[in-house]
Structure formats: structure tokens, C-alpha cells
Design a protein around this motif. Structure first.
Motif, PDB file in Angstrom:
ATOM      1  N   ASN A  16       0.809  -0.941  -0.134  1.00 21.49           N
ATOM      2  CA  ASN A  16      -0.052   0.056  -0.081  1.00 21.49           C
ATOM      3  C   ASN A  16       0.880   1.180   0.053  1.00 21.49           C
ATOM      4  O   ASN A  16       0.690   2.198  -0.707  1.00 21.49           O
ATOM      5  N   GLN A  17       1.937   1.243   0.561  1.00 25.34           N
ATOM      6  CA  GLN A  17       2.847   2.570   0.721  1.00 25.34           C
ATOM      7  C   GLN A  17       3.597   2.623  -0.345  1.00 25.34           C
ATOM      8  O   GLN A  17       3.721   3.614  -1.136  1.00 25.34           O
ATOM      9  N   PHE A  40       6.650   5.089   6.299  1.00 22.17           N
ATOM     10  CA  PHE A  40       5.965   4.446   7.217  1.00 22.17           C
ATOM     11  C   PHE A  40       5.670   4.984   8.631  1.00 22.17           C
ATOM     12  O   PHE A  40       6.594   5.721   9.198  1.00 22.17           O
ATOM     13  N   THR A  41       4.665   4.762   9.245  1.00 28.27           N
ATOM     14  CA  THR A  41       4.153   5.580  10.305  1.00 28.27           C
ATOM     15  C   THR A  41       4.841   4.382  11.370  1.00 28.27           C
ATOM     16  O   THR A  41       5.401   3.505  11.190  1.00 28.27           O
ATOM     17  N   GLN A  42       4.884   4.935  12.799  1.00 25.38           N
ATOM     18  CA  GLN A  42       5.446   4.132  13.862  1.00 25.38           C
ATOM     19  C   GLN A  42       4.324   2.853  13.936  1.00 25.38           C
ATOM     20  O   GLN A  42       5.089   2.126  14.249  1.00 25.38           O
ATOM     21  N   GLN A  43       3.338   3.005  13.952  1.00 21.73           N
ATOM     22  CA  GLN A  43       2.115   2.019  14.089  1.00 21.73           C
ATOM     23  C   GLN A  43       2.447   0.850  12.927  1.00 21.73           C
ATOM     24  O   GLN A  43       2.652  -0.410  13.105  1.00 21.73           O
ATOM     25  N   ALA A  50       9.678  -3.923  12.828  1.00 17.70           N
ATOM     26  CA  ALA A  50      10.819  -2.994  12.676  1.00 17.70           C
ATOM     27  C   ALA A  50      10.981  -1.942  13.488  1.00 17.70           C
ATOM     28  O   ALA A  50      10.172  -1.445  13.937  1.00 17.70           O
ATOM     29  N   ARG A  51      12.215  -1.878  14.283  1.00 14.34           N
ATOM     30  CA  ARG A  51      12.608  -0.638  14.958  1.00 14.34           C
ATOM     31  C   ARG A  51      12.648   0.566  14.332  1.00 14.34           C
ATOM     32  O   ARG A  51      12.174   1.706  14.616  1.00 14.34           O
ATOM     33  N   ASP A  55      15.226  -1.366   8.882  1.00 17.15           N
ATOM     34  CA  ASP A  55      14.973  -2.595   9.051  1.00 17.15           C
ATOM     35  C   ASP A  55      13.880  -3.104   8.082  1.00 17.15           C
ATOM     36  O   ASP A  55      13.684  -4.356   7.890  1.00 17.15           O
ATOM     37  N   THR A  56      13.252  -2.315   7.145  1.00 10.37           N
ATOM     38  CA  THR A  56      12.296  -2.911   6.339  1.00 10.37           C
ATOM     39  C   THR A  56      12.852  -2.848   4.895  1.00 10.37           C
ATOM     40  O   THR A  56      12.115  -3.515   4.192  1.00 10.37           O
TER      41      THR A  56
END
Length: 107
Positions: A16-17, A40-43, A50-51, A55-56
Motif C-alpha cells: 500500500n505504501q 511508514f508510520t510508527q504503527q 521493525a524498530r 529494518d524494512t
């Protein structure tokens, strides 16, 4: 961070992103996979396990490569489309760019 295979819901978050960012760029403009990660949001990062956005990156590149193999996007390196069908993601070293594949409109 060790490489983790994404489940269906996690894959949907990344896809989606990626779709949002690709839609914002008119052909032939490209995006960098890190733009997806940084959006990406923190959520979303938490849902991806992922921290940080870094990490993604492996999973983003993997999804992009799968989309390339499905014919949905073009992957470029140094301005050239990586079109060799036998090439794998492991064969690609260094930065890549991605864009939605242009659909030929019949008039």
C-alpha cells in the motif's frame, strides 16, 4: 536485524505504501525504495516488526522485485531498466529506483 518473511497483512502494508508513492510520480519519474521505508508510520513499523525504517529495506526491495517479475513495475539502476529475465535480486548490487510500468494506451 535478521531477515523475516512478511505475512499477508505485513505485505499489504508495504504494498500500500509503495502504491501510494508510485501513484504520486508521473511516468517516467522514479522513487527510491527508502522513500517507501521512510513513509511508514510508527504503527506500521511496529506491525512490520521493525524498530526503524532501515529494518524494512530488504522486504521492500523483495516486494519490488516480485512486482517487477509480475510486470507491474520497472526497476532501474544507473538510469537503465533491469530487464534481464534471468536476473535475481541477489544479482543486483547498489541503489535501485522503481517506477510504475507505463501502460500503452490504444487510441
Amino acid at each position: 536485524m535478521e531477515m523475516v518473511t512478511l505475512d499477508e497483512e505485513q505485505t499489504k502494508i508495504v504494498h500500500n505504501q509503495l502504491a501510494v508513492l508510485l501513484e504520486k510520480r508521473q511516468y517516467p519519474k522514479t522513487i527510491c525504495p527508502s522513500e517507501v521505508a521512510r513513509a511508514f508510520t510508527q504503527q506500521e513499523l511496529d506491525a512490520l516488526g521493525a524498530r526503524t525504517w532501515r529494518d524494512t529495506m530488504h522486504n521492500i526491495r523483495q516486494l519490488i522485485w516480485e512486482m517487477r517479475n509480475d510486470g507491474a513495475v520497472e526497476v532501474l539502476q544507473k538510469g537503465e531498466i533491469l530487464s534481464d529475465e534471468t536476473m535475481t535480486l541477489e544479482d543486483v548490487h547498489g541503489p535501485i529506483r522503481v517506477r510504475a510500468k507505463q501502460i500503452d494506451e490504444q487510441r
